[in-house]
Motif scaffolding. Structure first.
Motif, PDB file in Angstrom:
ATOM      1  N   MET A   1       0.850  -1.179   0.000  1.00  0.00           N
ATOM      2  CA  MET A   1       0.000   0.000   0.000  1.00  0.00           C
ATOM      3  C   MET A   1       0.889   1.231   0.000  1.00  0.00           C
ATOM      4  N   ILE A   2       0.446   2.284  -0.678  1.00  0.00           N
ATOM      5  CA  ILE A   2       1.165   3.552  -0.683  1.00  0.00           C
ATOM      6  C   ILE A   2       0.242   4.656  -0.167  1.00  0.00           C
ATOM      7  N   LEU A   3       0.856   5.726   0.292  1.00  0.00           N
ATOM      8  CA  LEU A   3       0.108   6.880   0.791  1.00  0.00           C
ATOM      9  C   LEU A   3       0.447   8.082  -0.074  1.00  0.00           C
ATOM     10  N   GLU A   4      -0.559   8.641  -0.719  1.00  0.00           N
ATOM     11  CA  GLU A   4      -0.425   9.870  -1.487  1.00  0.00           C
ATOM     12  C   GLU A   4      -0.724  11.028  -0.543  1.00  0.00           C
ATOM     13  N   VAL A   5       0.132  12.043  -0.554  1.00  0.00           N
ATOM     14  CA  VAL A   5      -0.048  13.209   0.313  1.00  0.00           C
ATOM     15  C   VAL A   5      -0.076  14.446  -0.583  1.00  0.00           C
ATOM     16  N   ALA A   6      -1.143  15.235  -0.474  1.00  0.00           N
ATOM     17  CA  ALA A   6      -1.274  16.459  -1.262  1.00  0.00           C
ATOM     18  C   ALA A   6      -1.636  17.615  -0.345  1.00  0.00           C
ATOM     19  N   ILE A  29     -12.914   9.200  -6.892  1.00  0.00           N
ATOM     20  CA  ILE A  29     -11.713   8.509  -6.432  1.00  0.00           C
ATOM     21  C   ILE A  29     -12.066   7.207  -5.711  1.00  0.00           C
ATOM     22  N   GLU A  30     -13.162   7.205  -4.987  1.00  0.00           N
ATOM     23  CA  GLU A  30     -13.580   5.999  -4.268  1.00  0.00           C
ATOM     24  C   GLU A  30     -13.912   4.845  -5.213  1.00  0.00           C
ATOM     25  N   SER A  31     -14.259   5.173  -6.454  1.00  0.00           N
ATOM     26  CA  SER A  31     -14.654   4.146  -7.423  1.00  0.00           C
ATOM     27  C   SER A  31     -13.475   3.544  -8.183  1.00  0.00           C
ATOM     28  N   MET A  32     -12.273   4.078  -7.979  1.00  0.00           N
ATOM     29  CA  MET A  32     -11.121   3.663  -8.774  1.00  0.00           C
ATOM     30  C   MET A  32     -10.513   2.349  -8.281  1.00  0.00           C
ATOM     31  N   GLN A  33     -10.029   1.565  -9.224  1.00  0.00           N
ATOM     32  CA  GLN A  33      -9.351   0.317  -8.874  1.00  0.00           C
ATOM     33  C   GLN A  33      -8.110   0.643  -8.044  1.00  0.00           C
ATOM     34  N   GLY A  34      -7.910  -0.083  -6.979  1.00  0.00           N
ATOM     35  CA  GLY A  34      -6.749   0.105  -6.124  1.00  0.00           C
ATOM     36  C   GLY A  34      -6.930   1.148  -5.033  1.00  0.00           C
ATOM     37  N   VAL A  36      -7.957   2.560  -1.607  1.00  0.00           N
ATOM     38  CA  VAL A  36      -8.142   1.946  -0.298  1.00  0.00           C
ATOM     39  C   VAL A  36      -8.947   2.868   0.609  1.00  0.00           C
ATOM     40  N   SER A  37      -8.499   4.117   0.772  1.00  0.00           N
ATOM     41  CA  SER A  37      -9.210   5.079   1.624  1.00  0.00           C
ATOM     42  C   SER A  37      -8.633   6.464   1.390  1.00  0.00           C
ATOM     43  N   VAL A  54      -4.464   9.976   0.524  1.00  0.00           N
ATOM     44  CA  VAL A  54      -5.147   8.906  -0.210  1.00  0.00           C
ATOM     45  C   VAL A  54      -4.284   7.658  -0.147  1.00  0.00           C
ATOM     46  N   ARG A  55      -4.883   6.561   0.255  1.00  0.00           N
ATOM     47  CA  ARG A  55      -4.187   5.277   0.300  1.00  0.00           C
ATOM     48  C   ARG A  55      -4.584   4.462  -0.933  1.00  0.00           C
ATOM     49  N   TRP A  56      -3.548   3.976  -1.630  1.00  0.00           N
ATOM     50  CA  TRP A  56      -3.719   3.170  -2.837  1.00  0.00           C
ATOM     51  C   TRP A  56      -3.068   1.814  -2.618  1.00  0.00           C
ATOM     52  N   ALA A  57      -3.587   0.787  -3.269  1.00  0.00           N
ATOM     53  CA  ALA A  57      -3.012  -0.552  -3.167  1.00  0.00           C
ATOM     54  C   ALA A  57      -1.605  -0.588  -3.757  1.00  0.00           C
TER      55      ALA A  57
END
Length: 90
Positions: A1-6, A29-34, A36-37, A54-57
């Motif tokens: 998992m990765i964390l995007e910070v903006a 964004i909630e509908s996108m593949q990968g 997480v939250s 934003v957390r992405w797989a």
């Protein structure tokens, strides 16, 4: 998992409009593949500044899947005109 910070600096006086637009954009964004939250936090010291986490797989889910999608065009149209200067995303 990765964390995007903006860090999002919204034009002063447009915070309410931004928050309304973000309520719509978060559904994208909630509908996108990968996806997480996510969380959006408003700064106390500078009420025009927000922190978006934003957390992405995977990194590719964010950089290729989301950023390369038609949904990202909608996201951009809803939100990008609020920012001064354009956000730093890491």
């Amino acid at each position: 998992m990765i964390l995007e910070v903006a860090t999002l600096n919204v034009q002063p006086g447009r915070e309410g409009q931004f928050e309304t637009a973000f309520a719509q954009a978060q559904r994208i964004i909630e509908s996108m593949q990968g996806y997480v939250s996510h969380e959006l936090q408003r700064c106390i010291e500078n009420e025009s500044r927000y922190l978006l986490l934003v957390r992405w797989a995977s990194l590719e889910d964010h950089t290729v899947g989301f950023r390369g999608s038609a949904e990202y065009v909608q996201w951009r149209e809803l939100l990008h005109h609020f920012y001064v200067p354009f956000p730093t995303v890491e």
